[in-house]
Structures are given as C-alpha cells and as structure tokens.
Write an enzyme that holds these catalytic residues in place. Structure first.
Site, PDB file in Angstrom:
ATOM      1  N   HIS A   7       0.891  -1.178  -0.109  1.00  0.00           N
ATOM      2  CA  HIS A   7       0.071  -0.077   0.176  1.00  0.00           C
ATOM      3  C   HIS A   7       0.780   1.296  -0.033  1.00  0.00           C
ATOM      4  O   HIS A   7       0.505   2.459   0.525  1.00  0.00           O
ATOM      5  CB  HIS A   7      -0.955   0.247   1.166  1.00  0.00           C
ATOM      6  N   HIS A  11      -8.670  -3.676  -9.586  1.00  0.00           N
ATOM      7  CA  HIS A  11      -8.781  -3.134  -8.217  1.00  0.00           C
ATOM      8  C   HIS A  11     -10.255  -2.904  -7.987  1.00  0.00           C
ATOM      9  O   HIS A  11     -10.979  -2.262  -8.529  1.00  0.00           O
ATOM     10  CB  HIS A  11      -8.047  -1.679  -8.051  1.00  0.00           C
TER      11      HIS A  11
END
Length: 242
Positions: A60, A160
């Site tokens: 991330h 995603h």
C-alpha cells in the site's frame, strides 16, 4: 484484511486467494523488530492455511525505497502470490530494480488513472500484474483500453475493486472481455447468507454467490444486476433504523 481465522474461512468457502496488508507505515530505514513483525503477520496466515492458498501482500505504498528490498526478501520464503504497491506509483522508476531482486510478481495501478500513466509503467518492464480501478480510471471503456495495452506487454490484469456491488459487476464484465484477466478483487465478504449493507443495493444479492472461489459473470441487461429503486432503498433504511 486477512488473519489466520479469516483465511481459514476463505479456504472453507473454496476461495483460492486472499489479500492482506504487509505492514504499518515504515521509516526510511527501520528496525529489525518492525521487519520481523511484518513477516510474522504474514507467516501467521500462511501457518493457518498452508501453501495452497495464494496470499497477495499489499504494501500500500507504505514502505520507502531504502527498505523495500529488505522487506520483500524477508517475505519471499512465505511464497506470496504477488506484492501490491511495494512502492508508490510516483516511484515506478525504482520498481525494475526491485523486480530484479525478487521472484515474487509485482502489482501496481490503483493510483493511476489514464492509459498514458499506465503506459509509462508498462514500458518500465517491472510489473507483472496491473490493477486499474474501473471506478477511478475512466470507467469501463478506458479500463478496457488499459487492459488491452497491458496484454500487448504480456502483463496480467487484476482489477482493483474494494468497493460495492455496482463496481464489482462492472469489473466482472471487464474480466469477461479481457484475455489477460487473472484474478478479481472483491470486498463483499465470504458469507453471502449473512447481512451485508453493500449487498442491500441489489434486488437479488445472490448474483454474487461464490462457489469454490468463483462467481459467474452476471448475464442480465447492462451490468447484469438489478438495483433497488430509491423507494425501496428508503424503506430498507427505515427498517434498519428500527
């Protein structure tokens, strides 16, 4: 986020992969204790489910360039399915060096929004999986173009989608069109017989019933899902408030 127990539940439902965060934000050069904590977190999931389940590890963008190789090498014996955003998209130029130092495929793309931004990543040669978000990267048409460009660079597609059922329906339609689609992210949970507020948008939430880790691509008109009208949604909200 995957824990040992959540991963076991995913296996029981027949899922083939889970995704989890690698660590909290790390300093430019961090301690062995912080590295060991990140490795132990992933190892606990691996211990719970064995090596048959794929584990995607999401950095991330929380790890800086000086530390990313160290953490990636320490995690590699746990045989991750991929490393997602090992660096922020702004540092995509450094990804090739990381790709040369690990056998784990690298994934990137949720923070990129046009095919021209993606083109720079494709040309860099480091990424194995590209992760555009159809809700953010120009919608279905633009995402389809991004996926086609990725295929020409022999790069897999892993859309995603940590969002709701409308976004997931759009992604599944794209998956059906894209030859390089590998895996589909979803965050609707794994127990579809339990209450899930996100699924309340749908007249028939069973359209997303997963069997052995797979879901049929909705085949109705449009995205293949029926959305509750404003009147139905208001009635449902009033019921929840009781």
């Amino acid at each position: 986020q995957a824990t040992g127990e959540a991963a076991r539940q995913a296996v029981e439902r027949g899922f083939k992969a889970v995704k989890m965060l690698a660590s909290e934000e790390m300093n430019y050069v961090d301690s062995n204790a912080r590295i060991d904590a990140a490795v132990s977190k992933v190892a606990a999931v691996r211990d719970a489910v064995g090596f048959d389940l794929g584990i995607g590890i999401d950095f991330h963008g929380r790890v800086h360039r000086p530390m990313v190789k160290t953490l990636a090498r320490q995690l590699e014996p746990l045989r991750p399915m991929f490393y997602e955003e090992p660096l922020l998209s702004e540092h995509a130029d450094a990804l090739l060096d990381l790709a040369h130092s690990t056998t784990v495929p690298l994934a990137l793309g949720e923070r990129l929004f046009t095919r021209w931004e993606f083109k720079k990543v494709f040309e860099g040669g480091a990424i194995a999986l590209i992760q555009p978000d159809a809700s953010h990267a120009g919608g279905i048409t633009e995402t389809k173009k991004i996926a086609a460009m990725a295929e020409s660079y022999d790069i897999g597609l892993a859309l995603h989608c940590p969002l709701g059922p409308i976004a997931l329906a759009a992604c599944l339609q794209l998956d059906g069109l894209c030859q390089n689609a590998v895996i589909q992210e979803q965050s609707l949970g794994i127990h579809y017989n339990k209450t899930n507020d996100l699924l309340d948008y749908l007249i028939d939430p069973g359209v997303f019933k997963f069997t052995d880790g797979y879901v049929d691509i909705p085949d109705g008109p449009g995205l293949g899902i029926d959305i509750r009208s404003e009147e139905h949604t208001s009635e449902l909200q009033s019921h929840h408030d009781l």
